[in-house]
Write an enzyme that holds these catalytic residues in place. Structure first.
Site, PDB file in Angstrom:
ATOM      1  N   SER A  20       1.956  -8.434  -0.467  1.00 42.01           N
ATOM      2  CA  SER A  20       2.573  -9.170   0.634  1.00 42.01           C
ATOM      3  C   SER A  20       1.944 -10.544   0.831  1.00 42.01           C
ATOM      4  CB  SER A  20       2.508  -8.359   1.929  1.00 42.01           C
ATOM      5  OG  SER A  20       1.172  -8.172   2.357  1.00 42.01           O
ATOM      6  N   THR A  65       0.817  -1.219   0.000  1.00 40.06           N
ATOM      7  CA  THR A  65       0.000   0.000   0.000  1.00 40.06           C
ATOM      8  C   THR A  65       0.850   1.267   0.000  1.00 40.06           C
ATOM      9  OG1 THR A  65      -1.845  -1.100   1.097  1.00 40.06           O
ATOM     10  CG2 THR A  65      -1.725   1.292   1.323  1.00 40.06           C
ATOM     11  N   THR A  91       1.252  -4.679   4.421  1.00 39.67           N
ATOM     12  CA  THR A  91       1.076  -4.962   5.846  1.00 39.67           C
ATOM     13  C   THR A  91       0.418  -6.306   6.134  1.00 39.67           C
ATOM     14  OG1 THR A  91      -1.069  -3.831   5.893  1.00 39.67           O
ATOM     15  CG2 THR A  91       0.895  -2.511   6.391  1.00 39.67           C
ATOM     16  N   ASP A  92      -0.175  -6.954   5.114  1.00 43.18           N
ATOM     17  CA  ASP A  92      -0.941  -8.167   5.387  1.00 43.18           C
ATOM     18  C   ASP A  92      -0.117  -9.252   6.064  1.00 43.18           C
ATOM     19  OD1 ASP A  92      -3.239  -7.085   4.376  1.00 43.18           O
ATOM     20  OD2 ASP A  92      -3.131  -8.098   2.439  1.00 43.18           O
TER      21      ASP A  92
END
Length: 328
Positions: A57, A11, A89-90
């Site tokens: 990710s 992101t 960030t996942d």
């Protein structure tokens, strides 16, 4: 000597929009990211940028991250005082822990990202990148292993979790809280985590170390659990509460534990699996008697990472048990 920045996508780097739905897809490179950060020029040292193939990710693999560790190690040996990695960030909490287990240097390895992409008002990527770079450049970050810097908080990879799907304050360490903060541009470390490294595996050995993760739910289906474990070399069980499963599942897990390591964790997201408080069939004490390995304070996701690294490194049951007693 400067900070090495490695960009993986996510992101933080998604800026352009295409298609009728207006989805964010276009990637910014490392130079673009750095140019958008007010104050980065005041870091006092150069930023050595390495753009890596951008992937969501969710698509990252152990092999990707271990290759990144190799590249970051080369940067440190060439004189970098610290490393910053931007990614989605996942899976960031998992990649951070994987890095922490194998990172051999005292120089900090800092991961960060964003929850709001650059097309949105209040995008958090620039602030997170600046805080991460300051942490990587600071002597205060040395010896702490892999860190996650988000929202001006510094988290140890060992404890950090993504706790919210959209909040800019998503990263938290439920068991400990952050180990530090970035205050007026200065990283302040309040407590230092204990480093516990594990041997670096051969990349090809990862294919021979399949580890499944099963979360126990209400009215569990034992045949489903057996199917999940069928093609695995190890299993992590995310049990209820302090480490409990339905009594009907206990015998199956004991049978599985006879042929491969089965690690017991809690699905709650914080707190420890107990060892000897409850004794009913399916309780933590019963499952340990059946051969399950207590995961302690490790959450299921991190337990899976540790178990796979151990198996890829050739660890036997005694070594796996000892490692979880140490890490958990």
């Amino acid at each position: 000597m400067g900070v090495a920045l490695f960009t993986l996508g996510g992101t933080i780097s998604m800026a352009g929009r295409t298609g009728g739905g207006g989805e964010v897809v276009t990637r910014l490179n490392g130079a673009d990211l750095a140019a958008a950060v007010p104050g980065l020029t005041g870091l006092g040292m150069p930023l050595d940028i390495h753009d890596i193939e951008a992937v969501p990710s969710a698509n990252l693999t152990f092999a990707n991250i271990l290759a990144l560790v190799d590249s970051a190690s080369r940067a440190v040996r060439a004189g970098a005082c610290g490393v910053v990695v931007t990614q989605g960030t996942d899976t960031l909490e998992e990649t951070a822990f994987l890095v922490d287990l194998v990172w051999p240097h005292t120089e900090p390895f800092v991961l960060t990202g964003a929850m709001r992409n650059p097309t949105l008002a209040g995008a958090d990527g620039p602030a997170n990148l600046l805080a991460a770079a300051r942490t990587a450049a600071s002597p205060a970050g040395r010896g702490l292993g892999a860190l996650v810097v988000f929202n001006d908080e510094i988290h140890a990879a060992r404890w950090v979790r993504k706790t919210h799907s959209t909040s800019t304050a998503t990263f938290a360490s439920p068991n400990t809280g952050p180990i530090g903060h970035v205050v007026e541009g200065r990283p302040r470390i309040l407590t230092a985590p204990v480093r516990r490294r594990t041997p670096y595996p051969r990349p090809e050995a990862l294919d021979e170390a399949r580890v499944a993760l099963h979360t126990v739910t209400l009215d569990e289906d034992a045949e489903l659990v057996a199917a999940v474990a069928e093609a695995s070399h190890g299993l992590v069980v995310a049990g209820f509460g302090v480490g409990h499963v339905p009594s009907e599942l206990a015998g199956l897990l004991g049978t599985l534990a006879e042929r491969m390591p089965v690690v017991l964790t809690s699905r709650t997201g914080s707190g420890s699996v107990l060892r000897h408080t409850y004794g009913a069939v399916g309780s933590e004490a019963d499952l340990q008697r059946r051969g399950l390995i207590n995961g302690g304070l490790l959450d299921p996701y991190k337990a899976r990472i540790l178990l796979r690294l151990l198996l890829a490194g050739g660890a036997d049951r005694a070594a796996v048990t000892a490692a979880f007693a140490d890490h958990g």
